[in-house]
Design an enzyme around this catalytic site. Sequence first.
Site, short mmCIF file in Angstrom:
data_model
loop_
_atom_site.label_atom_id
_atom_site.label_comp_id
_atom_site.label_asym_id
_atom_site.label_seq_id
_atom_site.Cartn_x
_atom_site.Cartn_y
_atom_site.Cartn_z
N LYS A 194 0.06 4.26 -0.14
CA LYS A 194 -0.65 5.26 0.41
C LYS A 194 -0.36 6.52 -0.47
O LYS A 194 -0.37 6.36 -1.66
CB LYS A 194 -0.05 5.67 1.67
N GLY B 202 2.69 2.69 10.78
CA GLY B 202 3.70 3.68 10.51
C GLY B 202 4.30 4.07 11.87
O GLY B 202 4.83 5.23 12.08
N ASN C 40 0.69 -1.13 -0.15
CA ASN C 40 -0.04 0.04 -0.08
C ASN C 40 0.93 1.30 0.06
O ASN C 40 1.50 1.37 1.06
CB ASN C 40 -0.90 -0.06 1.26
N SER D 102 3.58 -1.72 10.24
CA SER D 102 5.12 -1.72 10.54
C SER D 102 5.79 -3.04 10.22
O SER D 102 6.59 -3.73 10.85
CB SER D 102 5.46 -1.43 12.09
N GLU E 176 -6.87 4.59 7.97
CA GLU E 176 -6.47 6.25 7.39
C GLU E 176 -8.09 6.64 6.87
O GLU E 176 -8.46 7.85 7.13
CB GLU E 176 -5.42 6.58 6.70
N HIS F 34 -9.53 1.27 5.17
CA HIS F 34 -8.16 1.37 5.59
C HIS F 34 -8.27 2.35 6.83
O HIS F 34 -9.22 3.06 6.88
CB HIS F 34 -6.86 1.88 4.89
N GLU G 231 -4.97 -4.76 10.76
CA GLU G 231 -4.20 -3.47 10.96
C GLU G 231 -4.37 -2.90 12.24
O GLU G 231 -5.32 -1.97 12.27
CB GLU G 231 -4.17 -2.78 9.82
P1 13P Z 1 3.24 0.46 7.69
O1 13P Z 1 3.92 -0.40 7.25
O2 13P Z 1 3.89 1.86 7.05
O3 13P Z 1 3.05 0.76 9.16
O4 13P Z 1 1.60 0.83 7.26
C1 13P Z 1 0.84 -0.22 7.39
C2 13P Z 1 -0.39 0.19 6.49
O5 13P Z 1 -1.13 0.92 6.88
C3 13P Z 1 -0.67 -0.75 5.16
O6 13P Z 1 -2.06 -0.64 4.90
#
Ligand code: 13P
Length: 245
Positions: A6, A167, A4, A205, A91, A89, A161
Amino acid sequence: VIGNWKMNGCLERNASLLAELRSMSCADRVDVVVCPPFPFISQAKDVLSGSAVSVGAQNLSSFKDGAYTGEVSGSMLLDLGCSWVIVGHSERRSVFGETDHVVATKVALALELGLKPILCVGETLAQREAGEAEAVVQAQLDGVLAVVGAALASDIVVAYEPVWAIGTGRTATPDQAEVMHAFIRAHLERSGVAAQKVKILYGGSVTAANASLLFVKPDIDGALVGGASLVAESFSLICAAAAAI
Ligand code: 13P
C-alpha cells in the site's frame, strides 16, 4: 503469496525489508511477489535481482499512454521489470471511485501487455449482512469476464478480500473464506473459464498466526497480504506456511 505494501515505505526501510526477503529460503517453492508503491519498484527490482521473489505494482492506468497527468501505464511497469499488477483493490474502488468497468479495462490492458493481473473482489460488511456477498462478488467477476472473455480469464489471479477484513484484524474464518473461494471457482467454471488453473488468493488481516489455517483449505491458493507484508519476519513466515502446504 503477494505483499501489498500500500502507501508505505521509504528507501531506507525498504532496503532492509527487501534484503531480508531476498534471503527467504522458501521462495523457490512458492510464488512470492512484493508490490511496493511506484517510486520504489526499481529499488525492489535491484535488491531482489537474482532472487526468486518477483515484483509487482499496486495499480496501472486504464489508458495506454499520452496526456494523462499523474498516471502510470502498464508498459512503464513492464519496462521497470514488473510482472504482476494488482487491479481493483477495494481501496481503489471505494476511495478513488474505480468502477467495475474501469477495473475490467485495466485487467484487459494488463493481459494484453503480458502483465499478470491480480483482480481484487470482495463485499462490504453491510453487503455481507444483507446476504449479498456472493452476488456482489459475482457481479465484480462478471464485469471483468464480459470485457476479457473466458479464454483469457484463466490467466487472472483472483484475490478475495472481504472489505470488512482489510486492516481490521478481523479475518474471515477459514470456513467463510473457503465458501467464497469455492463459489468463485464454481462461478468461473460455469462461465467457461479453466477455473482449476486460476489461483484464488485470500486477503484481509492475514498474519503468520492464521495463514496455515487458511492455506489448508482446498480453494485457498495463497494470500494477498497488507500490513504483515511490511514486516520481514511475518511475511517470511506466511510464505513458509504456503510452502509447507
Ligand atoms: P491487511 O492484510 O492489512 O488486512 O490488508 C489486506 C489487503 O488489503 C491486501 O491487499
